[in-house]
Each structure stands twice: as structure tokens, then as C-alpha cells.
Design a protein around this motif. Structure first.
Motif, PDB file in Angstrom:
ATOM      1  N   ILE A 167      40.935  49.703  35.098  1.00 24.20           N
ATOM      2  CA  ILE A 167      41.013  48.357  35.674  1.00 24.20           C
ATOM      3  C   ILE A 167      41.768  47.411  34.752  1.00 24.20           C
ATOM      4  CG2 ILE A 167      38.903  48.618  37.049  1.00 24.20           C
ATOM      5  CD1 ILE A 167      37.440  46.917  34.958  1.00 24.20           C
ATOM      6  N   VAL A 168      42.230  46.314  35.344  1.00 24.21           N
ATOM      7  CA  VAL A 168      42.945  45.268  34.615  1.00 24.21           C
ATOM      8  C   VAL A 168      42.386  43.933  35.089  1.00 24.21           C
ATOM      9  CG1 VAL A 168      45.204  44.206  34.186  1.00 24.21           C
ATOM     10  CG2 VAL A 168      45.039  46.674  34.526  1.00 24.21           C
ATOM     11  N   GLY A 169      42.221  43.001  34.175  1.00 25.17           N
ATOM     12  CA  GLY A 169      41.745  41.679  34.540  1.00 25.17           C
ATOM     13  C   GLY A 169      42.861  40.817  35.088  1.00 25.17           C
ATOM     14  N   ILE A 170      42.488  39.864  35.910  1.00 24.18           N
ATOM     15  CA  ILE A 170      43.456  38.862  36.370  1.00 24.18           C
ATOM     16  C   ILE A 170      42.818  37.486  36.265  1.00 24.18           C
ATOM     17  CG2 ILE A 170      44.764  40.391  37.897  1.00 24.18           C
ATOM     18  CD1 ILE A 170      43.278  39.062  40.269  1.00 24.18           C
ATOM     19  N   GLU A 171      43.660  36.511  36.020  1.00 28.82           N
ATOM     20  CA  GLU A 171      43.260  35.107  36.016  1.00 28.82           C
ATOM     21  C   GLU A 171      44.244  34.334  36.877  1.00 28.82           C
ATOM     22  OE1 GLU A 171      41.254  33.893  31.758  1.00 28.82           O
ATOM     23  OE2 GLU A 171      43.345  33.376  32.114  1.00 28.82           O
ATOM     24  N   ILE A 172      43.717  33.344  37.557  1.00 24.34           N
ATOM     25  CA  ILE A 172      44.568  32.394  38.271  1.00 24.34           C
ATOM     26  C   ILE A 172      44.155  31.016  37.776  1.00 24.34           C
ATOM     27  CG2 ILE A 172      45.255  31.421  40.492  1.00 24.34           C
ATOM     28  CD1 ILE A 172      44.391  34.151  41.747  1.00 24.34           C
ATOM     29  N   ARG A 173      45.039  30.388  37.031  1.00 25.90           N
ATOM     30  CA  ARG A 173      44.783  29.022  36.570  1.00 25.90           C
ATOM     31  C   ARG A 173      45.134  28.110  37.739  1.00 25.90           C
ATOM     32  NH1 ARG A 173      44.197  28.685  30.865  1.00 25.90           N
ATOM     33  NH2 ARG A 173      44.456  30.763  29.992  1.00 25.90           N
ATOM     34  N   ILE A 174      44.117  27.492  38.291  1.00 24.31           N
ATOM     35  CA  ILE A 174      44.297  26.717  39.519  1.00 24.31           C
ATOM     36  C   ILE A 174      44.990  25.400  39.198  1.00 24.31           C
ATOM     37  CG2 ILE A 174      43.165  25.705  41.524  1.00 24.31           C
ATOM     38  CD1 ILE A 174      40.724  27.548  40.838  1.00 24.31           C
ATOM     39  N   ASP A 175      46.162  25.193  39.807  1.00 16.96           N
ATOM     40  CA  ASP A 175      46.860  23.929  39.605  1.00 16.96           C
ATOM     41  C   ASP A 175      46.830  23.045  40.844  1.00 16.96           C
ATOM     42  OD1 ASP A 175      48.950  25.002  41.242  1.00 16.96           O
ATOM     43  OD2 ASP A 175      49.948  25.791  39.468  1.00 16.96           O
ATOM     44  N   ARG A 176      46.314  23.597  41.948  1.00 18.26           N
ATOM     45  CA  ARG A 176      46.172  22.812  43.174  1.00 18.26           C
ATOM     46  C   ARG A 176      45.113  23.469  44.045  1.00 18.26           C
ATOM     47  NH1 ARG A 176      49.023  22.800  48.327  1.00 18.26           N
ATOM     48  NH2 ARG A 176      50.390  24.451  47.592  1.00 18.26           N
ATOM     49  N   MET A 177      44.246  22.635  44.634  1.00 17.37           N
ATOM     50  CA  MET A 177      43.233  23.155  45.567  1.00 17.37           C
ATOM     51  C   MET A 177      43.182  22.235  46.774  1.00 17.37           C
ATOM     52  SD  MET A 177      39.841  24.722  43.750  1.00 17.37           S
ATOM     53  CE  MET A 177      39.140  23.187  43.319  1.00 17.37           C
ATOM     54  N   GLU A 178      42.910  22.844  47.911  1.00 16.29           N
ATOM     55  CA  GLU A 178      42.698  22.065  49.114  1.00 16.29           C
ATOM     56  C   GLU A 178      41.551  22.683  49.890  1.00 16.29           C
ATOM     57  OE1 GLU A 178      46.491  22.117  51.088  1.00 16.29           O
ATOM     58  OE2 GLU A 178      46.593  24.285  51.065  1.00 16.29           O
ATOM     59  N   GLY A 179      40.768  21.827  50.497  1.00 16.67           N
ATOM     60  CA  GLY A 179      39.637  22.303  51.272  1.00 16.67           C
ATOM     61  C   GLY A 179      39.620  21.691  52.648  1.00 16.67           C
ATOM     62  N   LYS A 180      39.111  22.453  53.587  1.00 21.51           N
ATOM     63  CA  LYS A 180      38.961  21.975  54.961  1.00 21.51           C
ATOM     64  C   LYS A 180      37.539  22.284  55.394  1.00 21.51           C
ATOM     65  CE  LYS A 180      41.207  22.230  59.497  1.00 21.51           C
ATOM     66  NZ  LYS A 180      42.337  22.858  60.218  1.00 21.51           N
ATOM     67  N   VAL A 221      38.642  27.128  51.410  1.00 20.57           N
ATOM     68  CA  VAL A 221      39.301  26.594  50.213  1.00 20.57           C
ATOM     69  C   VAL A 221      40.548  27.427  49.950  1.00 20.57           C
ATOM     70  CG1 VAL A 221      39.136  26.285  47.704  1.00 20.57           C
ATOM     71  CG2 VAL A 221      37.151  25.796  49.155  1.00 20.57           C
ATOM     72  N   HIS A 222      41.658  26.748  49.681  1.00 19.33           N
ATOM     73  CA  HIS A 222      42.881  27.404  49.228  1.00 19.33           C
ATOM     74  C   HIS A 222      43.092  26.989  47.776  1.00 19.33           C
ATOM     75  CE1 HIS A 222      44.935  27.909  53.436  1.00 19.33           C
ATOM     76  NE2 HIS A 222      43.710  28.407  53.388  1.00 19.33           N
ATOM     77  N   ALA A 223      43.167  27.955  46.882  1.00 24.05           N
ATOM     78  CA  ALA A 223      43.402  27.689  45.456  1.00 24.05           C
ATOM     79  C   ALA A 223      44.778  28.259  45.098  1.00 24.05           C
ATOM     80  CB  ALA A 223      42.323  28.343  44.606  1.00 24.05           C
ATOM     81  N   HIS A 224      45.635  27.406  44.574  1.00 25.65           N
ATOM     82  CA  HIS A 224      46.999  27.805  44.229  1.00 25.65           C
ATOM     83  C   HIS A 224      47.154  27.812  42.717  1.00 25.65           C
ATOM     84  CE1 HIS A 224      48.418  26.900  48.387  1.00 25.65           C
ATOM     85  NE2 HIS A 224      47.382  26.085  48.351  1.00 25.65           N
ATOM     86  N   GLY A 225      47.875  28.782  42.211  1.00 26.93           N
ATOM     87  CA  GLY A 225      48.110  28.825  40.780  1.00 26.93           C
ATOM     88  C   GLY A 225      48.947  30.016  40.395  1.00 26.93           C
ATOM     89  N   SER A 226      49.073  30.194  39.115  1.00 27.37           N
ATOM     90  CA  SER A 226      49.885  31.259  38.551  1.00 27.37           C
ATOM     91  C   SER A 226      48.986  32.419  38.126  1.00 27.37           C
ATOM     92  CB  SER A 226      50.646  30.703  37.349  1.00 27.37           C
ATOM     93  OG  SER A 226      51.614  31.608  36.919  1.00 27.37           O
ATOM     94  N   LEU A 227      49.360  33.620  38.531  1.00 24.42           N
ATOM     95  CA  LEU A 227      48.592  34.821  38.193  1.00 24.42           C
ATOM     96  C   LEU A 227      48.903  35.264  36.763  1.00 24.42           C
ATOM     97  CD1 LEU A 227      47.021  37.299  39.945  1.00 24.42           C
ATOM     98  CD2 LEU A 227      49.028  38.437  39.057  1.00 24.42           C
ATOM     99  N   ARG A 228      47.863  35.668  36.054  1.00 27.08           N
ATOM    100  CA  ARG A 228      48.040  36.202  34.698  1.00 27.08           C
ATOM    101  C   ARG A 228      47.248  37.493  34.598  1.00 27.08           C
ATOM    102  NH1 ARG A 228      46.038  36.009  29.158  1.00 27.08           N
ATOM    103  NH2 ARG A 228      44.041  35.117  29.743  1.00 27.08           N
ATOM    104  N   ALA A 229      47.912  38.547  34.182  1.00 30.74           N
ATOM    105  CA  ALA A 229      47.235  39.823  33.950  1.00 30.74           C
ATOM    106  C   ALA A 229      46.577  39.791  32.573  1.00 30.74           C
ATOM    107  CB  ALA A 229      48.238  40.976  34.023  1.00 30.74           C
ATOM    108  N   VAL A 230      45.372  40.361  32.485  1.00 28.11           N
ATOM    109  CA  VAL A 230      44.639  40.398  31.223  1.00 28.11           C
ATOM    110  C   VAL A 230      44.245  41.853  30.961  1.00 28.11           C
ATOM    111  CG1 VAL A 230      42.688  39.512  29.913  1.00 28.11           C
ATOM    112  CG2 VAL A 230      43.729  38.084  31.694  1.00 28.11           C
ATOM    113  N   ASP A 231      44.964  42.496  30.059  1.00 25.94           N
ATOM    114  CA  ASP A 231      44.703  43.903  29.729  1.00 25.94           C
ATOM    115  C   ASP A 231      44.021  43.956  28.368  1.00 25.94           C
ATOM    116  OD1 ASP A 231      44.635  46.611  30.014  1.00 25.94           O
ATOM    117  OD2 ASP A 231      46.793  46.927  29.813  1.00 25.94           O
TER     118      ASP A 231
END
Length: 182
Positions: free
Chosen positions: A159-172, A108-118
Motif C-alpha cells: 500500500i501507499v499513503g495519499i494526502e489531499i491538502r484541501i484548498d477549496r471545499m463546497e457543500g450542498k 461535500v466536494h473537497a478540491h486539492g492537490s494529491l500527494r503520495a506518501v511512501d
């Protein structure tokens, strides 16, 4: 990723299932120094209005520059089971010999924008969920609350949190047995 139609998988629940069962993702970024890849265990949440394909959540060491790439487009890669497939496994080998080795895998490839959560509360909740999930199968599961508070506070500050809000996914799904059904 090249995906022949017969191997394509687009069902969000199936893609999330692979992520949940193989949570160690490879986060790929591109910066001034070129490509970078970080291996990070994630949790995945269900789709929501603000993230049509769900949200990936994890944490990294504060020393890891990944979290400083807040707002950057990233790709997280999750690989499921894989195996070498010998030509001897195909009936066609005995009939015509027209077979070659191959490799079966699910990815699975998940594409999105990274967000740091401190945010300490956000991080504490994430750590509790991740630990609870991964310790569930242990005979004596460890909990975050088992660590001494001063030790835990020191580690949480690192440590710092990260989030990736997935705006596109593809699976093979190039694997046997056939792909899962919902």
C-alpha cells in the motif's frame, strides 16, 4: 456543482462533520485516459496553515495508479444521508397540488492537490488511527497489532499513503431536517 444559495454550506466544521460521519470518498481525477474515480475511506484533519481547509489522508493499493498522480489536482466527493421526497410529504399538495417529487441530500466536494506518501511509519500511524476509529464501536475491537507481524509487513509493502491538502471545499445541504449548526 450547482448550489442555489439556500442550499449552500460553507462552514468548515460542518463540512468536516459530514466527511467524518461518511468517510468513503470518491476521488475524481482526469488523465490521458479521461476521467477516473476511486472510492477510498479517508480521515480528515483540522485546518492548518499549509492546508486552510484541512487534509484528507488515506491509503491505496500500490497497484492502484492513483498514487502515481502525485501533484495532480483532484476532487474528493463525500455524500451524506439522502432520500427520495414524495409530493405527499408537503402540505402544499393538498392545498394547490403544486408540488413535485424531489431528492434530499447532503454532499461535500473537497478540491486539492494529491500527494503520495511512501513512508512506512506514516502508513502505520494512519492505519492505527483508521482502525481505531472504525473498530471503536465493536464489542471486541480489532487492532493492527492483532495481525501477525510478517503478514502485516507484507500488506504494508503493498500500500501507499495519499494526502489531499484541501484548498477549496463546497457543500450542498438539500435535506430535512435543516442543516446542522456548530
Amino acid at each position: 456543482m450547482y448550489i442555489p444559495a439556500k442550499y449552500g454550506e460553507a462552514r468548515t466544521d460542518v463540512l468536516h462533520g459530514l466527511i467524518a460521519s461518511h468517510p468513503l470518498g470518491l476521488v475524481v481525477t482526469h488523465g490521458a485516459d479521461g476521467l477516473s474515480a476511486d472510492h477510498i475511506p479517508f480521515e480528515v484533519s483540522a485546518p492548518a496553515t499549509e492546508a486552510p481547509f484541512g487534509i484528507l489522508r488515506a491509503h491505496v493499493a500500490r497497484a492502484n495508479p492513483l498514487w502515481r498522480r502525485d501533484g495532480m489536482q483532484v476532487m474528493a466527493v463525500f455524500q451524506g444521508d439522502s432520500r427520495y421526497v414524495s409530493p405527499s410529504e408537503f402540505e402544499e399538495k393538498a392545498l394547490t397540488g403544486r408540488v413535485v417529487p424531489t431528492w434530499d441530500y447532503a454532499v461535500v466536494h473537497a478540491h486539492g492537490s494529491l500527494r503520495a506518501v511512501d513512508d512506512p511509519e506514516w502508513l502505520a500511524a494512519l492505519l492505527a488511527r483508521l482502525t481505531g476509529r472504525h473498530e471503536a464501536g465493536q464489542s471486541a475491537p480489532w487492532a493492527v497489532s492483532d495481525a501477525p507481524p510478517d503478514y502485516l509487513a507484507k500488506l504494508m509493502a503493498a500500500i501507499v499513503g495519499i494526502e489531499i491538502r484541501i484548498d477549496r471545499m463546497e457543500g450542498k445541504w438539500k435535506i430535512k431536517p435543516p442543516r446542522p449548526t456548530p
